[in-house]
Design a protein around this motif. Structure first.
Motif, PDB file in Angstrom:
ATOM      1  N   ILE A   1      -2.806   0.894 -17.174  1.00  0.00           N
ATOM      2  CA  ILE A   1      -2.405   2.009 -18.029  1.00  0.00           C
ATOM      3  C   ILE A   1      -2.941   3.328 -17.463  1.00  0.00           C
ATOM      4  CG2 ILE A   1      -2.395   3.032 -20.346  1.00  0.00           C
ATOM      5  CD1 ILE A   1      -2.727   0.250 -21.513  1.00  0.00           C
ATOM      6  N   ILE A   2      -4.259   3.413 -17.242  1.00  0.00           N
ATOM      7  CA  ILE A   2      -4.833   4.640 -16.689  1.00  0.00           C
ATOM      8  C   ILE A   2      -4.230   4.941 -15.334  1.00  0.00           C
ATOM      9  CG2 ILE A   2      -6.955   5.740 -15.856  1.00  0.00           C
ATOM     10  CD1 ILE A   2      -6.857   5.578 -18.843  1.00  0.00           C
ATOM     11  N   ARG A   3      -4.023   3.901 -14.489  1.00  0.00           N
ATOM     12  CA  ARG A   3      -3.504   4.159 -13.146  1.00  0.00           C
ATOM     13  C   ARG A   3      -2.066   4.686 -13.176  1.00  0.00           C
ATOM     14  NH1 ARG A   3      -4.546  -1.340 -12.057  1.00  0.00           N
ATOM     15  NH2 ARG A   3      -2.926  -2.713 -12.829  1.00  0.00           N
ATOM     16  N   THR A   4      -1.340   4.414 -14.265  1.00  0.00           N
ATOM     17  CA  THR A   4       0.017   4.945 -14.380  1.00  0.00           C
ATOM     18  C   THR A   4       0.004   6.434 -14.689  1.00  0.00           C
ATOM     19  OG1 THR A   4       0.805   2.799 -15.197  1.00  0.00           O
ATOM     20  CG2 THR A   4       2.218   4.718 -15.596  1.00  0.00           C
ATOM     21  N   PHE A   5      -0.917   6.863 -15.559  1.00  0.00           N
ATOM     22  CA  PHE A   5      -0.905   8.239 -16.039  1.00  0.00           C
ATOM     23  C   PHE A   5      -1.828   9.175 -15.262  1.00  0.00           C
ATOM     24  CE2 PHE A   5       0.790   5.788 -19.533  1.00  0.00           C
ATOM     25  CZ  PHE A   5       1.813   6.588 -20.009  1.00  0.00           C
ATOM     26  N   ALA A   6      -2.803   8.630 -14.535  1.00  0.00           N
ATOM     27  CA  ALA A   6      -3.750   9.482 -13.808  1.00  0.00           C
ATOM     28  C   ALA A   6      -3.072  10.409 -12.805  1.00  0.00           C
ATOM     29  CB  ALA A   6      -4.813   8.631 -13.122  1.00  0.00           C
ATOM     30  N   PRO A   7      -2.125   9.938 -11.977  1.00  0.00           N
ATOM     31  CA  PRO A   7      -1.474  10.871 -11.046  1.00  0.00           C
ATOM     32  C   PRO A   7      -0.639  11.932 -11.754  1.00  0.00           C
ATOM     33  CG  PRO A   7      -0.412   8.727 -10.968  1.00  0.00           C
ATOM     34  CD  PRO A   7      -1.668   8.552 -11.761  1.00  0.00           C
TER      35      PRO A   7
ATOM     36  N   ILE B   1       0.840  -1.203   0.000  1.00  0.00           N
ATOM     37  CA  ILE B   1       0.000   0.000   0.000  1.00  0.00           C
ATOM     38  C   ILE B   1       0.872   1.248   0.000  1.00  0.00           C
ATOM     39  CG2 ILE B   1      -1.593   1.376   1.402  1.00  0.00           C
ATOM     40  CD1 ILE B   1      -2.886  -1.254   2.287  1.00  0.00           C
ATOM     41  N   ILE B   2       1.916   1.239   0.811  1.00  0.00           N
ATOM     42  CA  ILE B   2       2.839   2.379   0.864  1.00  0.00           C
ATOM     43  C   ILE B   2       3.520   2.585  -0.490  1.00  0.00           C
ATOM     44  CG2 ILE B   2       4.988   3.232   1.885  1.00  0.00           C
ATOM     45  CD1 ILE B   2       4.120   1.871   4.502  1.00  0.00           C
ATOM     46  N   ALA B   3       3.936   1.478  -1.130  1.00  0.00           N
ATOM     47  CA  ALA B   3       4.578   1.575  -2.444  1.00  0.00           C
ATOM     48  C   ALA B   3       3.625   2.179  -3.470  1.00  0.00           C
ATOM     49  CB  ALA B   3       5.050   0.198  -2.903  1.00  0.00           C
ATOM     50  N   SER B   4       2.361   1.759  -3.439  1.00  0.00           N
ATOM     51  CA  SER B   4       1.355   2.311  -4.356  1.00  0.00           C
ATOM     52  C   SER B   4       1.135   3.800  -4.082  1.00  0.00           C
ATOM     53  CB  SER B   4       0.041   1.543  -4.198  1.00  0.00           C
ATOM     54  OG  SER B   4      -0.991   2.145  -4.942  1.00  0.00           O
ATOM     55  N   PHE B   5       1.046   4.154  -2.822  1.00  0.00           N
ATOM     56  CA  PHE B   5       0.833   5.549  -2.429  1.00  0.00           C
ATOM     57  C   PHE B   5       1.998   6.423  -2.892  1.00  0.00           C
ATOM     58  CE2 PHE B   5       1.398   9.016   0.627  1.00  0.00           C
ATOM     59  CZ  PHE B   5       0.151   9.623   0.581  1.00  0.00           C
ATOM     60  N   LEU B   6       3.219   5.973  -2.635  1.00  0.00           N
ATOM     61  CA  LEU B   6       4.395   6.758  -3.007  1.00  0.00           C
ATOM     62  C   LEU B   6       4.574   6.824  -4.522  1.00  0.00           C
ATOM     63  CD1 LEU B   6       6.986   5.623  -0.309  1.00  0.00           C
ATOM     64  CD2 LEU B   6       5.614   7.716  -0.366  1.00  0.00           C
ATOM     65  N   GLY B   7       4.157   5.765  -5.234  1.00  0.00           N
ATOM     66  CA  GLY B   7       4.226   5.800  -6.686  1.00  0.00           C
ATOM     67  C   GLY B   7       3.363   6.909  -7.245  1.00  0.00           C
ATOM     68  N   ASN B   8       2.155   7.046  -6.724  1.00  0.00           N
ATOM     69  CA  ASN B   8       1.274   8.126  -7.168  1.00  0.00           C
ATOM     70  C   ASN B   8       1.825   9.496  -6.803  1.00  0.00           C
ATOM     71  OD1 ASN B   8      -0.622   6.520  -8.401  1.00  0.00           O
ATOM     72  ND2 ASN B   8      -2.338   7.242  -7.192  1.00  0.00           N
ATOM     73  N   ILE B   9       2.437   9.590  -5.641  1.00  0.00           N
ATOM     74  CA  ILE B   9       3.057  10.858  -5.236  1.00  0.00           C
ATOM     75  C   ILE B   9       4.142  11.252  -6.233  1.00  0.00           C
ATOM     76  CG2 ILE B   9       4.519  11.964  -3.499  1.00  0.00           C
ATOM     77  CD1 ILE B   9       1.661  11.806  -2.605  1.00  0.00           C
ATOM     78  N   ALA B  10       4.953  10.275  -6.646  1.00  0.00           N
ATOM     79  CA  ALA B  10       6.021  10.542  -7.621  1.00  0.00           C
ATOM     80  C   ALA B  10       5.429  11.000  -8.951  1.00  0.00           C
ATOM     81  CB  ALA B  10       6.877   9.298  -7.821  1.00  0.00           C
ATOM     82  N   GLY B  11       4.346  10.328  -9.399  1.00  0.00           N
ATOM     83  CA  GLY B  11       3.706  10.727 -10.649  1.00  0.00           C
ATOM     84  C   GLY B  11       3.108  12.123 -10.564  1.00  0.00           C
ATOM     85  N   TYR B  12       2.476  12.427  -9.451  1.00  0.00           N
ATOM     86  CA  TYR B  12       1.883  13.746  -9.233  1.00  0.00           C
ATOM     87  C   TYR B  12       2.958  14.833  -9.254  1.00  0.00           C
ATOM     88  CZ  TYR B  12      -0.653  17.475  -6.774  1.00  0.00           C
ATOM     89  OH  TYR B  12      -1.244  18.662  -6.409  1.00  0.00           O
ATOM     90  N   TRP B  13       4.060  14.583  -8.570  1.00  0.00           N
ATOM     91  CA  TRP B  13       5.169  15.552  -8.540  1.00  0.00           C
ATOM     92  C   TRP B  13       5.730  15.760  -9.953  1.00  0.00           C
ATOM     93  CZ3 TRP B  13      10.308  14.914  -9.943  1.00  0.00           C
ATOM     94  CH2 TRP B  13      11.171  15.957  -9.597  1.00  0.00           C
ATOM     95  N   PHE B  14       5.886  14.664 -10.692  1.00  0.00           N
ATOM     96  CA  PHE B  14       6.399  14.763 -12.059  1.00  0.00           C
ATOM     97  C   PHE B  14       5.462  15.592 -12.922  1.00  0.00           C
ATOM     98  CE2 PHE B  14       6.768  13.104 -16.419  1.00  0.00           C
ATOM     99  CZ  PHE B  14       8.115  13.322 -16.650  1.00  0.00           C
ATOM    100  N   GLY B  15       4.163  15.364 -12.784  1.00  0.00           N
ATOM    101  CA  GLY B  15       3.187  16.117 -13.556  1.00  0.00           C
ATOM    102  C   GLY B  15       3.212  17.600 -13.245  1.00  0.00           C
ATOM    103  N   ARG B  16       3.342  17.952 -11.980  1.00  0.00           N
ATOM    104  CA  ARG B  16       3.387  19.366 -11.591  1.00  0.00           C
ATOM    105  C   ARG B  16       4.642  20.043 -12.121  1.00  0.00           C
ATOM    106  NH1 ARG B  16      -0.286  21.244  -7.636  1.00  0.00           N
ATOM    107  NH2 ARG B  16       1.078  23.057  -7.339  1.00  0.00           N
ATOM    108  N   LYS B  17       5.735  19.302 -12.161  1.00  0.00           N
ATOM    109  CA  LYS B  17       6.999  19.891 -12.611  1.00  0.00           C
ATOM    110  C   LYS B  17       7.044  20.052 -14.132  1.00  0.00           C
ATOM    111  CE  LYS B  17       9.082  20.430  -8.670  1.00  0.00           C
ATOM    112  NZ  LYS B  17       9.415  21.796  -8.181  1.00  0.00           N
TER     113      LYS B  17
END
Length: 229
Positions: A137-143, A79-95
Motif C-alpha cells: 500500500i505505502i509503496r503504491t502511493f509513496a512515489p 527491477i525495470i518494471a518496478s523502477f518504471l512503475g515508480n516513475i509513472a507514479g512520480y509523474w502522476f503526482g507532479r501533474k
C-alpha cells in the motif's frame, strides 16, 4: 467491507494455478505488469507484489527458460518494471499536485492511503522511496506523494533504483535460494506449498500496514510543507 485481508484469504485457493499459468503461458509479462501497477498506479495497491515475487523466485529457473536459460534476466526485467512503475507514479503526482487530495473517493482510490503515505514521507524524508518498496500500500502511493511534493528528480531516481533492486532481489532470490536449500536438505519442493507460503508472506507484510491504516489514530495530513527532508 471488502478489505485487503479478504483478498488475501481468497488468494490461497488460486495462487498455485496462477503461478503455473505464468510458467506455461508466457505470463511473465503479466507479472511485470503487476509489479509496474503496484509500484506506481494508485489502482494497484491491492495487488500481491511481495508474495508473487517470492513465488516467482521459487519458479525462477522455469521462468528463465523463456530467456535462453538465463533466470537472472527475469530479475532484471522485474527491477525495470518496478523502477518504471515508480516513475509513472512520480509523474502522476507532479501533474495532479494538491488536486489529488481533493479527488473523490472510489473503490479503487482511498484518500486515507494517500494521507498515510504522505505522513510516511514526511517522517522518513528522502529514504521513503527506498523504504516504501517493502511496505504494501505505502509503496503504491509513496512515489505519487514524492511527485506531489516535487522531490528532486535525481534524488527520486536514485532511491527508486536502489529500492527496486533491493526489493526485487530480496524477494525473488529469497524464493530461489530457499527452494534450492529445501530441495537439497529435505528433498521436497516448496512448489507444493505455494498457498501456505503466499498467505504467510501476505500476512507478515500487510498486517502491520493494515493495523496502521485502520487502528491507529489518524492525524490530518497537509500539503503545504512540500519540501523533502
Amino acid at each position: 467491507m471488502f478489505s485487503l485481508l479478504h483478498i488475501t484469504m481468497l488468494q490461497g485457493g488460486f495462487i498455485q494455478q496462477f503461478i503455473e499459468w505464468i510458467i506455461t503461458n508466457g505470463g511473465l509479462y503479466f507479472l511485470l505488469f503487476v509489479v509496474f501497477a503496484e509500484t506506481g498506479l494508485f489502482v494497484g495497491f491491492f495487488l500481491p507484489g511481495d508474495s508473487l515475487l517470492f513465488a516467482a523466485g521459487i519458479y525462477l529457473e522455469n521462468l528463465g527458460k523463456e530467456f535462453f536459460g538465463l533466470p537472472y534476466v527475469v530479475i532484471i526485467l522485474v527491477i525495470i518494471a518496478s523502477f518504471l512503475g515508480n516513475i509513472a507514479g512520480y509523474w502522476f503526482g507532479r501533474k495532479t499536485g494538491p488536486l489529488l487530495y481533493e479527488r473523490k473517493e472510489t473503490w479503487l482510490f482511498r484518500k486515507k492511503h494517500l494521507l498515510r503515505a504522505t505522513e510516511f514521507y514526511h517522517q522518513y524524508g528522502k529514504a521513503t522511496i527506498f523504504l516504501a518498496k517493502f511496505l504494501p500500500i505505502i509503496r503504491t502511493f509513496a512515489p505519487i506523494v514524492a511527485g506531489v511534493v516535487k522531490m528532486e528528480r535525481p534524488t527520486f531516481i536514485f532511491y527508486n533504483l536502489l529500492g527496486s533492486i533491493a526489493w526485487v532481489c530480496s524477494m525473488m532470490l529469497g524464493g530461489y535460494f530457499l527452494q534450492s536449500w529445501v530441495e537439497r536438505e529435505f528433498n521436497f519442493s516448496l512448489k507444493d506449498h505455494i498457498e501456505a507460503i503466499t498467505i504467510a508472506i501476505i500476512l507478515v507484510t500487510t498486517l502491520p500496514v493494515i493495523y496502521k491504516l485502520f487502528f491507529t489514530k489518524k492525524q490530518p495530513a497537509t500539503t503545504t510543507d512540500h519540501n523533502s527532508k
